[in-house]
Design a protein around this motif. Structure first.
Motif, PDB file in Angstrom:
ATOM      1  N   ILE A 120      32.037  34.139 -67.156  1.00  0.00           N
ATOM      2  CA  ILE A 120      31.243  32.801 -66.867  1.00  0.00           C
ATOM      3  C   ILE A 120      30.234  32.938 -68.165  1.00  0.00           C
ATOM      4  O   ILE A 120      29.889  34.075 -68.705  1.00  0.00           O
ATOM      5  CB  ILE A 120      30.496  32.939 -65.697  1.00  0.00           C
ATOM      6  CG1 ILE A 120      30.027  31.446 -65.266  1.00  0.00           C
ATOM      7  CG2 ILE A 120      29.290  33.813 -65.703  1.00  0.00           C
ATOM      8  CD1 ILE A 120      31.193  30.847 -64.440  1.00  0.00           C
ATOM      9  N   TYR A 121      30.136  31.755 -68.643  1.00  0.00           N
ATOM     10  CA  TYR A 121      29.100  31.433 -69.843  1.00  0.00           C
ATOM     11  C   TYR A 121      28.517  30.383 -69.589  1.00  0.00           C
ATOM     12  O   TYR A 121      29.153  29.352 -68.780  1.00  0.00           O
ATOM     13  CB  TYR A 121      29.911  31.979 -71.219  1.00  0.00           C
ATOM     14  CG  TYR A 121      28.925  31.698 -72.351  1.00  0.00           C
ATOM     15  CD1 TYR A 121      28.244  32.778 -72.726  1.00  0.00           C
ATOM     16  CD2 TYR A 121      28.804  30.597 -73.099  1.00  0.00           C
ATOM     17  CE1 TYR A 121      27.384  33.013 -73.684  1.00  0.00           C
ATOM     18  CE2 TYR A 121      28.255  30.694 -74.249  1.00  0.00           C
ATOM     19  CZ  TYR A 121      27.449  32.068 -74.754  1.00  0.00           C
ATOM     20  OH  TYR A 121      26.563  31.928 -75.618  1.00  0.00           O
ATOM     21  N   GLY A 122      27.535  30.046 -70.212  1.00  0.00           N
ATOM     22  CA  GLY A 122      26.861  28.557 -70.218  1.00  0.00           C
ATOM     23  C   GLY A 122      26.083  28.181 -71.324  1.00  0.00           C
ATOM     24  O   GLY A 122      25.571  29.156 -72.272  1.00  0.00           O
ATOM     25  N   CYS A 123      25.675  26.861 -71.343  1.00  0.00           N
ATOM     26  CA  CYS A 123      24.842  26.482 -72.406  1.00  0.00           C
ATOM     27  C   CYS A 123      23.738  25.656 -71.673  1.00  0.00           C
ATOM     28  O   CYS A 123      24.063  24.836 -70.822  1.00  0.00           O
ATOM     29  CB  CYS A 123      25.483  25.324 -73.574  1.00  0.00           C
ATOM     30  SG  CYS A 123      26.680  25.907 -74.393  1.00  0.00           S
ATOM     31  N   SER A 124      22.525  25.792 -71.871  1.00  0.00           N
ATOM     32  CA  SER A 124      21.466  24.981 -71.250  1.00  0.00           C
ATOM     33  C   SER A 124      21.289  23.720 -72.062  1.00  0.00           C
ATOM     34  O   SER A 124      20.782  23.763 -73.402  1.00  0.00           O
ATOM     35  CB  SER A 124      20.259  25.843 -71.324  1.00  0.00           C
ATOM     36  OG  SER A 124      20.475  26.947 -70.422  1.00  0.00           O
ATOM     37  N   GLY A 125      20.915  22.460 -71.725  1.00  0.00           N
ATOM     38  CA  GLY A 125      20.777  21.435 -72.212  1.00  0.00           C
ATOM     39  C   GLY A 125      21.555  21.096 -73.357  1.00  0.00           C
ATOM     40  O   GLY A 125      21.171  20.751 -74.503  1.00  0.00           O
ATOM     41  N   GLY A 126      22.991  21.296 -73.364  1.00  0.00           N
ATOM     42  CA  GLY A 126      23.642  20.915 -74.412  1.00  0.00           C
ATOM     43  C   GLY A 126      25.020  20.905 -74.286  1.00  0.00           C
ATOM     44  O   GLY A 126      25.396  21.728 -73.291  1.00  0.00           O
ATOM     45  N   ARG A 127      25.966  20.605 -75.083  1.00  0.00           N
ATOM     46  CA  ARG A 127      27.590  20.616 -74.859  1.00  0.00           C
ATOM     47  C   ARG A 127      28.039  21.886 -75.657  1.00  0.00           C
ATOM     48  O   ARG A 127      27.740  22.069 -76.942  1.00  0.00           O
ATOM     49  CB  ARG A 127      27.806  19.365 -75.247  1.00  0.00           C
ATOM     50  CG  ARG A 127      29.345  19.391 -75.361  1.00  0.00           C
ATOM     51  CD  ARG A 127      30.307  17.861 -75.760  1.00  0.00           C
ATOM     52  NE  ARG A 127      29.706  17.026 -74.767  1.00  0.00           N
ATOM     53  CZ  ARG A 127      30.262  15.637 -74.760  1.00  0.00           C
ATOM     54  NH1 ARG A 127      31.256  15.534 -75.741  1.00  0.00           N
ATOM     55  NH2 ARG A 127      30.079  14.769 -73.498  1.00  0.00           N
ATOM     56  N   PHE A 128      28.808  22.620 -75.121  1.00  0.00           N
ATOM     57  CA  PHE A 128      29.362  23.807 -75.705  1.00  0.00           C
ATOM     58  C   PHE A 128      30.387  23.335 -76.798  1.00  0.00           C
ATOM     59  O   PHE A 128      31.148  22.465 -76.569  1.00  0.00           O
ATOM     60  CB  PHE A 128      30.305  24.683 -74.609  1.00  0.00           C
ATOM     61  CG  PHE A 128      31.030  25.708 -75.343  1.00  0.00           C
ATOM     62  CD1 PHE A 128      30.511  26.938 -75.456  1.00  0.00           C
ATOM     63  CD2 PHE A 128      32.501  25.696 -75.184  1.00  0.00           C
ATOM     64  CE1 PHE A 128      31.081  27.878 -75.979  1.00  0.00           C
ATOM     65  CE2 PHE A 128      33.311  26.660 -75.731  1.00  0.00           C
ATOM     66  CZ  PHE A 128      32.455  27.868 -76.009  1.00  0.00           C
ATOM     67  N   ASN A 129      30.205  23.767 -77.941  1.00  0.00           N
ATOM     68  CA  ASN A 129      31.238  23.129 -79.093  1.00  0.00           C
ATOM     69  C   ASN A 129      32.326  24.080 -79.134  1.00  0.00           C
ATOM     70  O   ASN A 129      32.406  25.432 -79.217  1.00  0.00           O
ATOM     71  CB  ASN A 129      30.309  23.682 -80.446  1.00  0.00           C
ATOM     72  CG  ASN A 129      30.951  22.881 -81.522  1.00  0.00           C
ATOM     73  OD1 ASN A 129      32.255  23.063 -81.707  1.00  0.00           O
ATOM     74  ND2 ASN A 129      29.914  22.288 -82.514  1.00  0.00           N
ATOM     75  N   VAL A 130      33.379  23.497 -78.880  1.00  0.00           N
ATOM     76  CA  VAL A 130      34.926  23.882 -78.769  1.00  0.00           C
ATOM     77  C   VAL A 130      35.060  24.653 -80.252  1.00  0.00           C
ATOM     78  O   VAL A 130      36.355  25.357 -80.386  1.00  0.00           O
ATOM     79  CB  VAL A 130      35.751  23.291 -78.059  1.00  0.00           C
ATOM     80  CG1 VAL A 130      35.574  22.852 -76.602  1.00  0.00           C
ATOM     81  CG2 VAL A 130      36.117  22.188 -78.957  1.00  0.00           C
ATOM     82  N   ALA A 131      34.821  23.976 -81.229  1.00  0.00           N
ATOM     83  CA  ALA A 131      35.203  24.336 -82.499  1.00  0.00           C
ATOM     84  C   ALA A 131      34.861  25.633 -82.962  1.00  0.00           C
ATOM     85  O   ALA A 131      35.508  26.240 -83.644  1.00  0.00           O
ATOM     86  CB  ALA A 131      34.768  23.344 -83.504  1.00  0.00           C
ATOM     87  N   ASP A 132      33.531  26.100 -82.747  1.00  0.00           N
ATOM     88  CA  ASP A 132      32.956  27.411 -83.010  1.00  0.00           C
ATOM     89  C   ASP A 132      32.743  28.160 -81.533  1.00  0.00           C
ATOM     90  O   ASP A 132      31.998  29.265 -82.073  1.00  0.00           O
ATOM     91  CB  ASP A 132      31.808  27.337 -83.982  1.00  0.00           C
ATOM     92  CG  ASP A 132      30.752  26.521 -83.574  1.00  0.00           C
ATOM     93  OD1 ASP A 132      30.442  26.229 -82.380  1.00  0.00           O
ATOM     94  OD2 ASP A 132      29.956  26.032 -84.422  1.00  0.00           O
ATOM     95  N   SER A 133      32.741  27.960 -80.780  1.00  0.00           N
ATOM     96  CA  SER A 133      32.483  28.481 -79.222  1.00  0.00           C
ATOM     97  C   SER A 133      31.126  28.901 -79.289  1.00  0.00           C
ATOM     98  O   SER A 133      30.759  30.022 -79.051  1.00  0.00           O
ATOM     99  CB  SER A 133      33.341  29.828 -79.131  1.00  0.00           C
ATOM    100  OG  SER A 133      34.809  29.416 -79.146  1.00  0.00           O
ATOM    101  N   THR A 134      30.159  28.041 -79.572  1.00  0.00           N
ATOM    102  CA  THR A 134      28.581  28.170 -79.686  1.00  0.00           C
ATOM    103  C   THR A 134      28.091  26.946 -78.708  1.00  0.00           C
ATOM    104  O   THR A 134      28.600  25.961 -78.619  1.00  0.00           O
ATOM    105  CB  THR A 134      28.221  28.512 -80.901  1.00  0.00           C
ATOM    106  OG1 THR A 134      28.188  27.081 -81.675  1.00  0.00           O
ATOM    107  CG2 THR A 134      28.745  29.582 -81.800  1.00  0.00           C
ATOM    108  N   CYS A 135      26.855  27.399 -78.520  1.00  0.00           N
ATOM    109  CA  CYS A 135      26.109  26.543 -77.909  1.00  0.00           C
ATOM    110  C   CYS A 135      24.855  25.652 -78.912  1.00  0.00           C
ATOM    111  O   CYS A 135      24.424  26.567 -79.616  1.00  0.00           O
ATOM    112  CB  CYS A 135      25.151  27.086 -76.674  1.00  0.00           C
ATOM    113  SG  CYS A 135      26.017  27.818 -75.291  1.00  0.00           S
TER     114      CYS A 135
END
Length: 369
Positions: A120-135
């Protein structure tokens, strides 16, 4: 003759006007009752649809969350590793030493990124960027994103989009023309029984050589739709899977809307901090989880994301089309609680309903012996 003619005379003008007035009053009253009944039924239908939306989204997310960190137990275990002493299963799967071509982890290329090193992983108040796997930088007004990772040994369903091997968009994570690049070698299964005979090509009708990686990400996206012949701006539950949208796909095209009628989506994560119990010490936002230290639990170094054993989901469902609170009193506005437990006034015409539920990560409840 005069008396006979007088008895046969019709309505007077005054009588006719009175009759017409009475008829108009009856017609207007009937129309008012009909329109009021229709608006009441529409309000009931819209509220019912909104409640069904909230319940469906919660059930969908719950099923996905309970898959997080799954690795099929039927697969032959990897060689013993000191970092896994006392554990009967593991996520992510351990690499061989020296590394085998079928290993999912590849330290030489820094694979996997942090977002996929735990179930499990998550981003607070934002969309996970699938291009670089970051928040992205957290926004107080944006919905959260949850990333759910697991493995599967399912075959590809023929003619359907069901099964754990299909991501949340219905795409095959181990397809020959797409899918996640990390599954390229693991999906090959037509060369005999490994490891004595190398596999060369994949056969979708057979289980993959080794379990293949599935990653689903859920958040909200803006959506414009038509309700009762009027355009409405709303938000939809949106998902991005690693079957059709593998790493490297631009973030703007990765997420697909699947369920409109939502206002907000928030996640908090229950993290345990002691070897004595797997009960979460408290629930943290994704940003707070990232700031927690790595702890040594029974001789195993675990990050905060690897110590998540429960996820609290908050969904705000919003009605579509307006006019859902026609009986409200002007001096007594109705209120609702948002995902931060703040009381707010209901928006004009619409109704917002909150749904909150906690789901256990059953694959993260590992026991030591």
């Amino acid at each position: 003759m005069r008396k006979i003619i007088k008895r046969q005379a019709g309505l007077t003008l005054i009588e006719l006007l009175v009759a017409m007035t009475i008829s108009m009053v009856i017609v207007v009253a009937a129309a008012y009752v009909y329109l009021a009944s229709r608006e009441s039924q529409r309000a009931i239908d819209r509220n019912s649809t909104s409640r069904e939306t909230g319940a469906y989204v919660m059930q969908l997310l719950g099923r996905e969350i309970m898959n997080a960190g799954f690795y099929p137990a039927t697969v032959a275990p990897f060689p013993p590793d000191a970092t896994q002493q006392g554990m009967y299963d593991t996520y992510p799967p351990l690499p061989y030493d020296p590394r085998a071509i079928t290993d999912w982890q590849n330290p030489a290329t820094n694979w996997p990124p942090t977002a996929f090193k735990s179930g499990i992983y998550g981003c607070s108040g934002g969309r996970f960027n699938v291009a670089d796997s970051t928040c992205p930088t957290a926004s107080a007004t944006a919905a959260d994103t949850i990333v759910i990772n697991y493995f599967t040994s399912d075959t590809k369903p023929m003619g359907t989009s069901t099964g754990r091997r299909m991501d949340c968009t219905g795409a095959d994570v181990a397809s020959q023309t797409g899918g996640d690049p990390s599954n390229i070698e693991r999906k090959k299964n037509t060369g005999g029984a490994p490891p004595t005979t190398p596999h060369t090509t994949p056969n979708p009708a057979l289980p993959p050589q080794l379990p293949v990686f599935v990653s689903n990400r859920f958040t909200l996206s803006a959506l414009k739709m038509s309700v009762d012949q009027q355009d409405i701006n709303t938000q939809s539950l949106a998902c991005s899977g690693n079957g059709k949208s593998p790493h490297g796909t631009p973030d703007s095209t990765a997420y697909q809307p699947i369920m409109p009628g939502l206002e907000d989506l928030k996640f908090t994560y229950g993290v345990y901090d002691s070897a004595d119990t797997l009960t979460p010490a408290r629930f943290y936002t994704a940003t707070e989880v990232n700031s927690l230290p790595t702890l040594d639990i029974n001789g195993v170094s675990l990050t905060a994301w690897q110590r998540v054993t429960a996820v609290r989901v908050c969904v705000l469902a919003r009605t579509l089309g307006g006019n859902t609170r026609i009986a409200d009193k002007t001096a007594s506005p109705r209120k609702y609680l948002d995902c931060s437990d703040t009381s707010k006034n209901q928006p004009a015409g619409d109704t917002i309903t909150r749904y909150v539920e906690v789901f256990g990560l059953r694959n993260g409840l590992k026991q030591y012996y």
